[in-house]
Design an enzyme around this catalytic site. Sequence first.
Site, PDB file in Angstrom:
ATOM      1  N   ASP A   1      56.208 -30.866  25.714  1.00 10.12           N
ATOM      2  CA  ASP A   1      56.173 -29.511  25.168  1.00 10.12           C
ATOM      3  C   ASP A   1      57.077 -28.563  25.973  1.00 10.12           C
ATOM      4  O   ASP A   1      57.220 -28.719  27.191  1.00 10.12           O
ATOM      5  CB  ASP A   1      54.724 -28.997  25.194  1.00 10.12           C
ATOM      6  CG  ASP A   1      54.533 -27.790  24.291  1.00 10.12           C
ATOM      7  OD1 ASP A   1      55.401 -27.529  23.441  1.00 10.12           O
ATOM      8  OD2 ASP A   1      53.511 -27.100  24.442  1.00 10.12           O
TER       9      ASP A   1
ATOM     10  N   ASN B   1      53.885 -30.948  12.699  1.00 10.61           N
ATOM     11  CA  ASN B   1      55.227 -30.399  12.955  1.00 10.61           C
ATOM     12  C   ASN B   1      56.065 -30.216  11.690  1.00 10.61           C
ATOM     13  O   ASN B   1      57.081 -29.516  11.706  1.00 10.61           O
ATOM     14  CB  ASN B   1      55.999 -31.278  13.958  1.00 10.61           C
ATOM     15  CG  ASN B   1      55.529 -31.144  15.388  1.00 10.61           C
ATOM     16  OD1 ASN B   1      55.687 -32.062  16.197  1.00 10.61           O
ATOM     17  ND2 ASN B   1      54.943 -29.995  15.729  1.00 10.61           N
TER      18      ASN B   1
HETATM   19  C1  FPP Z   1      57.543 -29.595  21.600  1.00  3.43           C
HETATM   20  O1  FPP Z   1      58.250 -28.483  22.109  1.00  3.43           O
HETATM   21  C2  FPP Z   1      58.504 -30.611  21.196  1.00  3.43           C
HETATM   22  C3  FPP Z   1      58.551 -31.167  19.962  1.00  3.43           C
HETATM   23  C4  FPP Z   1      57.636 -30.826  18.864  1.00  3.43           C
HETATM   24  C5  FPP Z   1      59.579 -32.146  19.628  1.00  3.43           C
HETATM   25  C6  FPP Z   1      59.867 -33.083  20.745  1.00  3.43           C
HETATM   26  C7  FPP Z   1      60.935 -33.954  20.311  1.00  3.43           C
HETATM   27  C8  FPP Z   1      61.887 -34.417  21.105  1.00  3.43           C
HETATM   28  C9  FPP Z   1      61.997 -34.168  22.548  1.00  3.43           C
HETATM   29  C10 FPP Z   1      62.881 -35.310  20.484  1.00  3.43           C
HETATM   30  C11 FPP Z   1      62.258 -36.653  20.374  1.00  3.43           C
HETATM   31  C12 FPP Z   1      63.259 -37.648  20.211  1.00  3.43           C
HETATM   32  C13 FPP Z   1      63.184 -38.858  20.731  1.00  3.43           C
HETATM   33  C14 FPP Z   1      64.348 -39.700  20.604  1.00  3.43           C
HETATM   34  C15 FPP Z   1      61.968 -39.393  21.411  1.00  3.43           C
HETATM   35  P1  FPP Z   1      58.183 -27.113  21.290  1.00  3.43           P
HETATM   36  O2  FPP Z   1      59.276 -27.137  20.300  1.00  3.43           O
HETATM   37  O3  FPP Z   1      56.824 -26.935  20.698  1.00  3.43           O
HETATM   38  O4  FPP Z   1      58.439 -26.083  22.428  1.00  3.43           O
HETATM   39  P2  FPP Z   1      57.802 -24.646  22.592  1.00  3.43           P
HETATM   40  O5  FPP Z   1      56.328 -24.848  22.817  1.00  3.43           O
HETATM   41  O6  FPP Z   1      58.486 -24.100  23.786  1.00  3.43           O
HETATM   42  O7  FPP Z   1      58.102 -23.897  21.343  1.00  3.43           O
END
Ligand code: FPP
Length: 234
Positions: A21, A69
């Site tokens: 996250d 998501n």
């Molecule tokens: C959460 O951060 C992250 C996600 C929902 C997506 C995570 C995906 C990746 C890192 C890519 C995955 C790819 C591979 C190849 C494994 P957020 O967007 O909720 O962050 P925030 O809380 O700061 O808004």
Amino acid sequence: MNQTVNAEERAPIGHIAFIMDGNGRWAKQRGMPREYGHRFGVKAFQRILEHCRDLGVQTVTVYAFSTENWKRPKKEVDAIMKLMDQYLTECEKKIERYNFRICFLGSKAAFDDKRRTRMEKLEKQTAGRLQTLNIALNYGGRDEIVHACNRLIAQGVREVTEESFASALYTAKSEDPDLIIRTGGDLRISNFLLWQAAYAELYFTDVLWPDFGPAELDAAIEDFYKRKRRYGGV
Ligand code: FPP
């Protein structure tokens, strides 16, 4: 008292799971769109996976995309799926040298034939590898439990045990997680590995996922070894 346990006294950590996250906030801090954060999130994932490989962690699970998501703006969903496709391409290219058995957790029905076929092919091609990488994609813990119930009903099962239920989950091939790490400062599980987390140690850090590197993982592991795991006993 120095609480550090000598490396040779340590049982290896079998399974570490990550709630990655903080990508969005990391990008915002830099005045960039959220997709930029996800791009660096993938780089962090690759560094952490290499570190886990070197540490001999048996199973690594990452929460890449949840069943919830899909509610995000289309632009962001498309960007995450594109990053996933790029990762699939990278795995395909280095398939001979790829160390992990890849398993996708979550229903593949949400994906088009092309992506689904690639995912299934990678699962088959890496089936014999010694370490496991579970990529939770279109994954939700509640969805997984409902899916397992329906699977068992379809098989005509009239009574379940903990073992038979666990074997109907997406994680059937993995042991339960020993350590679940959540970056980004929130103190919750967010529908991740609900059944499997029963006795997992939880570790929360304010570090945003793109900044989470080997040193941060080592600190989490150090903390893990200080925990007393009693599994309900004394
Ligand atoms: C959460 O951060 C992250 C996600 C929902 C997506 C995570 C995906 C990746 C890192 C890519 C995955 C790819 C591979 C190849 C494994 P957020 O967007 O909720 O962050 P925030 O809380 O700061 O808004």
